[in-house]
Design an enzyme around this catalytic site. Structure first.
Site, PDB file in Angstrom:
ATOM      1  CB  CYS A 146      -0.605  -9.892  -2.830  1.00 30.05           C
ATOM      2  SG  CYS A 146      -1.742  -9.557  -4.203  1.00 30.05           S
ATOM      3  CD  GLU A 183       0.526  -3.976  -0.043  1.00 25.26           C
ATOM      4  OE1 GLU A 183      -0.252  -3.735   0.906  1.00 25.26           O
ATOM      5  OE2 GLU A 183       0.832  -5.125  -0.412  1.00 25.26           O
TER       6      GLU A 183
END
Length: 254
Positions: A2, A111
């Site tokens: 992340c 992402e």
């Protein structure tokens, strides 16, 4: 992994989910990046007798974990994530797993799918958010680093785990999400040993999140507007998430 996330919900919405926490008003943040301050929820130091609210409070920490034993952070790598599977045994995270577990409110995360060089495809950014909207709580770790002159910096990292079925086509890792009914257990570092909360460090069901292709504007920290989350046409088609088995109840964060 992340590397970017967002928190765009109001302080009132956060108060509804993180019961007993007094959140100050704050602006919506659409592109939270490493080294920036992030909001975390920690266990409090004890409420007055008779209170029936959970004992929690909100603080700001720098996103980029620095263990207390580091002498000079400039000589230490920036730890923005910690692998849930190994954090208990890692020297960098062992103490925080035992004593300083936190919750990190988020509206979702970004992402990137990066195709192989052989394919010739271009990287594609995705805004990944709860399909039902609202706020989620990432599992996090916190550490206070003290310099030789006595100054202190609160730092934090997001725990990650194997991606759920709906996200694994984009990336093999994703943040650990803690359900509201497990907030107290996760934050309780007095009676809950790290191995006793290991079952909480899981990815949600495959259909909990939805992935929306967005532009590469999120790559630049200077871009901070809501346009970062506007959908774009992507050449890549993601597989549908696995169907939920009838014997498993719907995962709810509300």
């Amino acid at each position: 992994m992340c590397g970017r996330f967002a928190l765009t919900s109001s302080s009132a919405d956060l108060r509804n989910i993180f019961s007993g926490v007094d959140f100050d008003d704050f602006p919506a943040r659409y592109n939270i990046a490493p080294t920036q301050p992030i909001l975390v929820v920690i266990a409090g130091e004890g409420r007055e007798r008779g209170s029936n609210l959970p004992d929690r409070r909100a603080v700001l920490v720098r996103w980029g974990f620095t263990p207390g034993w580091v002498k000079d952070p400039r000589d230490f790598p920036l730890l923005i994530n910690a692998r849930a599977e190994t954090a208990i045994g890692k020297a960098s995270f062992r103490a925080a797993m035992r004593h300083r577990r936190v919750l990190i409110p988020a509206s979702g995360f970004y992402e990137w799918h990066r195709p192989s060089k052989e394919s010739g495809g271009k990287p594609q950014a995705y805004w990944i958010r709860p399909r039902r909207g609202g706020v989620v709580a990432f599992a996090g770790l916190m550490e206070t680093w003290s310099s030789a002159d006595g100054s202190e910096v609160d730092t934090g990292a997001i725990l990650t785990t194997s991606a759920s079925a709906g996200i694994s086509a984009i990336h093999d890792r994703m943040p650990v999400v803690i359900k509201p009914e497990d907030f107290s257990r996760w934050l309780d570092c007095k009676t809950q040993e790290p191995r006793e909360v290991g079952d909480l460090m899981q990815s949600p069901q495959g259909d909990f999140f939805e992935a929306i292709p967005v532009s590469d504007k999120v790559n630049k920290v200077a871009n901070m507007g809501p346009d970062l989350q506007e959908p774009v046409v992507s050449e890549r088609t993601l597989p549908a998430p696995e169907k939920q088995r009838p014997d498993i109840g719907q995962l709810s964060f509300f």
